[in-house]
Design a protein around this motif. Structure first.
Motif, PDB file in Angstrom:
ATOM      1  N   LEU A  14      20.145   6.035  30.258  1.00 30.08           N
ATOM      2  CA  LEU A  14      19.933   6.905  29.093  1.00 30.08           C
ATOM      3  C   LEU A  14      18.942   6.427  28.115  1.00 30.08           C
ATOM      4  O   LEU A  14      17.959   7.213  27.814  1.00 30.08           O
ATOM      5  N   VAL A  15      19.193   5.297  27.613  1.00 27.37           N
ATOM      6  CA  VAL A  15      18.173   4.702  26.498  1.00 27.37           C
ATOM      7  C   VAL A  15      16.753   4.865  27.114  1.00 27.37           C
ATOM      8  O   VAL A  15      15.853   4.925  26.508  1.00 27.37           O
ATOM      9  N   TYR A  16      16.740   4.058  28.408  1.00 24.56           N
ATOM     10  CA  TYR A  16      15.503   4.101  29.087  1.00 24.56           C
ATOM     11  C   TYR A  16      14.797   5.394  29.123  1.00 24.56           C
ATOM     12  O   TYR A  16      13.547   5.795  29.123  1.00 24.56           O
TER      13      TYR A  16
ATOM     14  N   LEU B 254      10.408   9.268  27.540  1.00 26.37           N
ATOM     15  CA  LEU B 254      10.206  10.482  26.989  1.00 26.37           C
ATOM     16  C   LEU B 254       9.134  10.116  25.725  1.00 26.37           C
ATOM     17  O   LEU B 254       8.256  11.066  25.352  1.00 26.37           O
ATOM     18  N   ALA B 255       9.789   9.226  24.913  1.00 27.70           N
ATOM     19  CA  ALA B 255       8.694   8.870  23.620  1.00 27.70           C
ATOM     20  C   ALA B 255       7.261   8.466  23.963  1.00 27.70           C
ATOM     21  O   ALA B 255       6.594   9.005  23.495  1.00 27.70           O
ATOM     22  N   ASP B 256       7.454   7.494  25.121  1.00 26.42           N
ATOM     23  CA  ASP B 256       6.118   7.107  25.580  1.00 26.42           C
ATOM     24  C   ASP B 256       5.089   8.284  25.900  1.00 26.42           C
ATOM     25  O   ASP B 256       3.975   8.386  25.824  1.00 26.42           O
ATOM     26  N   ALA B 257       5.791   9.433  26.619  1.00 21.06           N
ATOM     27  CA  ALA B 257       4.853  10.609  27.011  1.00 21.06           C
ATOM     28  C   ALA B 257       4.451  11.370  25.638  1.00 21.06           C
ATOM     29  O   ALA B 257       3.340  11.928  25.947  1.00 21.06           O
ATOM     30  N   LEU B 258       5.310  11.151  24.688  1.00 21.23           N
ATOM     31  CA  LEU B 258       4.766  11.747  23.350  1.00 21.23           C
ATOM     32  C   LEU B 258       3.704  11.367  22.887  1.00 21.23           C
ATOM     33  O   LEU B 258       2.640  11.946  22.429  1.00 21.23           O
ATOM     34  N   THR B 259       3.377   9.933  23.021  1.00 16.91           N
ATOM     35  CA  THR B 259       2.129   9.274  22.588  1.00 16.91           C
ATOM     36  C   THR B 259       1.100   9.894  23.301  1.00 16.91           C
ATOM     37  O   THR B 259      -0.228   9.497  22.920  1.00 16.91           O
ATOM     38  N   SER B 260       0.921  10.355  24.414  1.00 18.78           N
ATOM     39  CA  SER B 260       0.154  11.024  25.290  1.00 18.78           C
ATOM     40  C   SER B 260      -0.197  12.416  25.288  1.00 18.78           C
ATOM     41  O   SER B 260      -0.944  12.807  25.772  1.00 18.78           O
ATOM     42  N   ALA B 261       0.709  13.035  24.304  1.00 23.87           N
ATOM     43  CA  ALA B 261       0.428  14.572  24.150  1.00 23.87           C
ATOM     44  C   ALA B 261      -0.027  14.662  22.836  1.00 23.87           C
ATOM     45  O   ALA B 261       0.321  15.658  22.193  1.00 23.87           O
TER      46      ALA B 261
ATOM     47  N   THR C 214       0.252  13.521  19.649  1.00 22.89           N
ATOM     48  CA  THR C 214       1.113  13.726  18.438  1.00 22.89           C
ATOM     49  C   THR C 214       0.857  12.563  17.525  1.00 22.89           C
ATOM     50  O   THR C 214       1.689  12.534  16.441  1.00 22.89           O
ATOM     51  N   ASP C 215      -0.139  12.046  17.878  1.00 22.39           N
ATOM     52  CA  ASP C 215      -0.753  10.729  16.452  1.00 22.39           C
ATOM     53  C   ASP C 215       0.342   9.837  16.368  1.00 22.39           C
ATOM     54  O   ASP C 215       0.701   9.343  15.179  1.00 22.39           O
ATOM     55  N   ALA C 216       1.315   9.414  17.276  1.00 20.45           N
ATOM     56  CA  ALA C 216       2.429   8.604  16.945  1.00 20.45           C
ATOM     57  C   ALA C 216       2.179   7.354  17.777  1.00 20.45           C
ATOM     58  O   ALA C 216       1.629   7.439  18.901  1.00 20.45           O
ATOM     59  N   ASP C 217       2.654   6.053  17.135  1.00 21.99           N
ATOM     60  CA  ASP C 217       2.406   4.993  18.171  1.00 21.99           C
ATOM     61  C   ASP C 217       3.798   5.228  18.775  1.00 21.99           C
ATOM     62  O   ASP C 217       4.780   5.738  18.502  1.00 21.99           O
ATOM     63  N   THR C 218       3.985   4.131  19.716  1.00 19.58           N
ATOM     64  CA  THR C 218       5.151   3.936  20.578  1.00 19.58           C
ATOM     65  C   THR C 218       6.449   3.584  20.114  1.00 19.58           C
ATOM     66  O   THR C 218       7.338   4.399  20.026  1.00 19.58           O
ATOM     67  N   ASP C 219       6.329   2.879  18.995  1.00 18.45           N
ATOM     68  CA  ASP C 219       7.593   2.437  18.074  1.00 18.45           C
ATOM     69  C   ASP C 219       7.744   3.574  17.609  1.00 18.45           C
ATOM     70  O   ASP C 219       9.302   3.963  17.252  1.00 18.45           O
ATOM     71  N   GLN C 220       7.253   4.354  16.509  1.00 16.35           N
ATOM     72  CA  GLN C 220       7.445   5.525  15.904  1.00 16.35           C
ATOM     73  C   GLN C 220       8.180   6.643  16.748  1.00 16.35           C
ATOM     74  O   GLN C 220       9.235   7.126  16.396  1.00 16.35           O
ATOM     75  N   ALA C 221       7.271   6.815  17.838  1.00 17.82           N
ATOM     76  CA  ALA C 221       7.926   7.947  19.051  1.00 17.82           C
ATOM     77  C   ALA C 221       9.262   7.771  19.570  1.00 17.82           C
ATOM     78  O   ALA C 221      10.093   8.541  19.400  1.00 17.82           O
ATOM     79  N   ARG C 222       9.390   6.405  19.571  1.00 22.52           N
ATOM     80  CA  ARG C 222      10.966   6.151  20.119  1.00 22.52           C
ATOM     81  C   ARG C 222      11.953   6.025  19.006  1.00 22.52           C
ATOM     82  O   ARG C 222      13.083   6.732  19.357  1.00 22.52           O
ATOM     83  N   GLN C 223      11.471   6.008  17.791  1.00 20.01           N
ATOM     84  CA  GLN C 223      12.506   6.268  16.779  1.00 20.01           C
ATOM     85  C   GLN C 223      12.807   7.677  16.735  1.00 20.01           C
ATOM     86  O   GLN C 223      13.900   8.048  16.371  1.00 20.01           O
ATOM     87  N   TRP C 224      11.554   8.548  16.598  1.00 18.03           N
ATOM     88  CA  TRP C 224      11.953   9.962  16.559  1.00 18.03           C
ATOM     89  C   TRP C 224      12.785  10.555  17.497  1.00 18.03           C
ATOM     90  O   TRP C 224      13.656  11.208  17.513  1.00 18.03           O
ATOM     91  N   THR C 225      12.521   9.911  18.894  1.00 21.64           N
ATOM     92  CA  THR C 225      13.233  10.467  20.081  1.00 21.64           C
ATOM     93  C   THR C 225      14.704  10.171  20.047  1.00 21.64           C
ATOM     94  O   THR C 225      15.635  10.949  20.256  1.00 21.64           O
ATOM     95  N   ARG C 226      15.093   8.889  19.852  1.00 21.69           N
ATOM     96  CA  ARG C 226      16.568   8.493  19.385  1.00 21.69           C
ATOM     97  C   ARG C 226      17.218   9.356  18.412  1.00 21.69           C
ATOM     98  O   ARG C 226      18.115   9.746  18.574  1.00 21.69           O
ATOM     99  N   ALA C 227      16.407   9.275  17.384  1.00 21.27           N
ATOM    100  CA  ALA C 227      17.156  10.070  16.267  1.00 21.27           C
ATOM    101  C   ALA C 227      17.447  11.507  16.405  1.00 21.27           C
ATOM    102  O   ALA C 227      18.516  12.115  16.098  1.00 21.27           O
ATOM    103  N   TYR C 228      16.565  11.927  17.161  1.00 19.65           N
ATOM    104  CA  TYR C 228      16.661  13.712  17.283  1.00 19.65           C
ATOM    105  C   TYR C 228      17.532  13.854  18.364  1.00 19.65           C
ATOM    106  O   TYR C 228      18.450  14.770  18.339  1.00 19.65           O
ATOM    107  N   TYR C 229      17.768  13.317  19.374  1.00 24.93           N
ATOM    108  CA  TYR C 229      18.718  13.324  20.679  1.00 24.93           C
ATOM    109  C   TYR C 229      20.015  12.962  19.889  1.00 24.93           C
ATOM    110  O   TYR C 229      21.041  13.637  20.636  1.00 24.93           O
ATOM    111  N   ALA C 230      20.198  11.978  19.312  1.00 25.54           N
ATOM    112  CA  ALA C 230      21.573  11.411  18.703  1.00 25.54           C
ATOM    113  C   ALA C 230      22.091  12.406  18.023  1.00 25.54           C
ATOM    114  O   ALA C 230      23.083  12.764  17.830  1.00 25.54           O
ATOM    115  N   ASP C 231      21.204  13.115  17.324  1.00 20.25           N
ATOM    116  CA  ASP C 231      21.669  14.349  16.155  1.00 20.25           C
ATOM    117  C   ASP C 231      21.993  15.443  17.078  1.00 20.25           C
ATOM    118  O   ASP C 231      23.037  16.175  16.682  1.00 20.25           O
ATOM    119  N   ALA C 232      21.487  15.573  18.211  1.00 21.23           N
ATOM    120  CA  ALA C 232      21.683  16.830  18.919  1.00 21.23           C
ATOM    121  C   ALA C 232      22.808  16.891  19.851  1.00 21.23           C
ATOM    122  O   ALA C 232      23.597  17.852  20.282  1.00 21.23           O
TER     123      ALA C 232
END
Length: 415
Positions: free
Chosen positions: A243-245, A250-257, A259-277
């Motif tokens: 699940l974490v992987y 998904l976060a890494d795919a964001l950086t290719s979409a 979104t102007d995000a670096d990999t670390d930031q995108a991973r933090q956003w992804t984990r935060a969003y889905y943990a909240d959901a």
């Protein structure tokens, strides 16, 4: 006389327990080539009819009450009457999850019990469409459906399979609408995300994780399954890691979409969003030491908009999955009902997971049906079911709930 009084009389004055034993024996008697066994079956069938005749003669609508007594115990019959009193209509389609609902690895050796299969054939004979709604691949579902229900029923034109949790719908006997690939309608932005994740999911996995998982052979969804017995501690370990992987992919795919995000930031956003959901995802991230400290309201709107279209699902010690929220089971069920010609649905939804919960909530919000779940279903599913009609059945006992629905339909015929 009020319907409840008639039911009290039925179960107080007649030996309904023995009647049901005869009915069950006659219904599920295995095909044998033995004169002695066939004579025994015929004797039981004759006795069953005699007992039904006693009820038929005792009620103005005795034929229906004889069938009620033969199919349901007292609790099931009164539950069915409660449902009719509340909703005033019969169920006109079944929407059924498979794993841990119709069949259970914990109590039915992962096979659909014969009594469940028989009740489904009785619904079919009465013209009630059956929608199998599962996260499994189409080929897997077709295989056990034909084996259990028979090729004639599956290809009758009155059965549909919603597979991969809504990415496709298969309804044999409907020409060009037989197979609908719902994922073909997604836009390139979403399909590109899935293509990138799918291309990396196994090649880029850490060695220890790759040895413990495999990729389910889906047409669209990306589903990690354990190489261990579902429900085991080893399966729990690899699915939690998986699940974490998946979240990080998904976060890494964001950086290719764009979104102007670096990999670390995108991973933090992804984990935060889905943990909240999803509280279960949060618990896994906490146990793995991978919780994001980023506040959800700091996630950029463009990123949030993409997350709102992509589902991440966690099934304890069973699977971790990425799918499209535009292709959930609700979308699949609506497409299936449309092909089957169910214009004013009032369905019985049976399931155990969050994807099934969405269908139950859809049915409740649109006054389009009822929801039922096994007692080991996820917490959110059980909460919904208990807050609506309290239709909870024991593990491996899906036939009991189906009988309740069957009797609801019998009682609805009486008006």
């Amino acid at each position: 006389m009020e319907r409840y009084d008639l039911l009290y009389r039925l179960y107080d004055e007649f030996d309904t327990d023995t009647l049901r034993e005869y009915q069950d024996f006659v219904d599920v008697f295995p095909p044998v080539d033995s004169r002695v066994a066939l004579d025994h079956w015929q004797e039981a069938s004759d006795e069953l009819e005699e007992r039904k005749d006693e009820i038929r003669q005792g009620f103005a609508t005795g034929g229906t009450f004889a069938e009620v007594a033969a199919r349901a115990n007292r609790e099931q019959a009164f539950t069915a009457q409660d449902l009719y009193s509340k909703y005033g209509r019969a169920v006109n389609a079944l929407v059924l999850d498979v794993d841990e609902t119709l069949r259970s690895a914990g109590s039915t050796d992962n096979e659909i019990p014969r009594d469940t299969l028989h009740v489904l054939t009785e619904f079919h004979e009465r013209g009630v469409p059956i929608v199998i709604c599962t996260g499994q691949t189409l080929e897997n579902v077709k295989g056990f459906a034909i084996q259990g229900l028979g090729n004639e029923l599956v290809h009758s034109g009155n059965m549909s399979i919603v597979y991969e949790a809504g990415t496709g719908v298969f309804t044999p006997g409907h020409g060009s609408q037989t197979k609908q690939l719902l994922y073909d309608d997604l836009d390139d932005e979403i399909r590109d995300v899935f293509d990138e994740i799918r291309s990396r999911v196994l090649p880029d996995a850490p060695d220890d994780l790759r040895r413990g998982i495999h990729l389910q052979g889906n047409e669209f969804n990306i589903t990690l399954k354990p190489n261990f017995d579902i429900g085991s501690s080893k399966a729990e370990t690899v699915i939690d890691e998986g699940l974490v992987y998946l979240l990080d992919l998904l976060a890494d795919a964001l950086t290719s979409a764009d979104t102007d995000a670096d990999t670390d930031q995108a991973r933090q956003w992804t984990r935060a969003y889905y943990a909240d959901a999803d509280s279960e995802i949060r618990e896994v991230l906490e146990s793995e030491g991978e919780v994001s400290e980023t506040p959800v309201d700091e996630i950029p709107e463009a990123v949030r908009a993409l997350f709102e279209r992509i589902d991440v699902a966690y099934y304890h010690a069973d699977a971790a999955e990425i799918g499209s929220l535009e292709l959930n089971k609700v979308a699949g069920v609506e497409a299936a009902l449309d092909v089957l010609g169910v214009d004013d649905p009032f369905v019985a939804v049976m399931g155990d997971s969050k994807s099934d919960l969405r269908v139950m909530q859809w049915a409740a919000e649109h006054d389009a049906g009822i929801g039922a779940a096994p007692d080991h279903a996820s917490r959110d599913v059980l909460t919904h079911v208990m807050d609506t009609d309290e239709l909870v059945f024991d593990q491996g006992k899906s036939a009991e709930m189906l009988r309740t629905v069957y009797v609801l339909n019998l009682l609805a015929k009486l008006g």
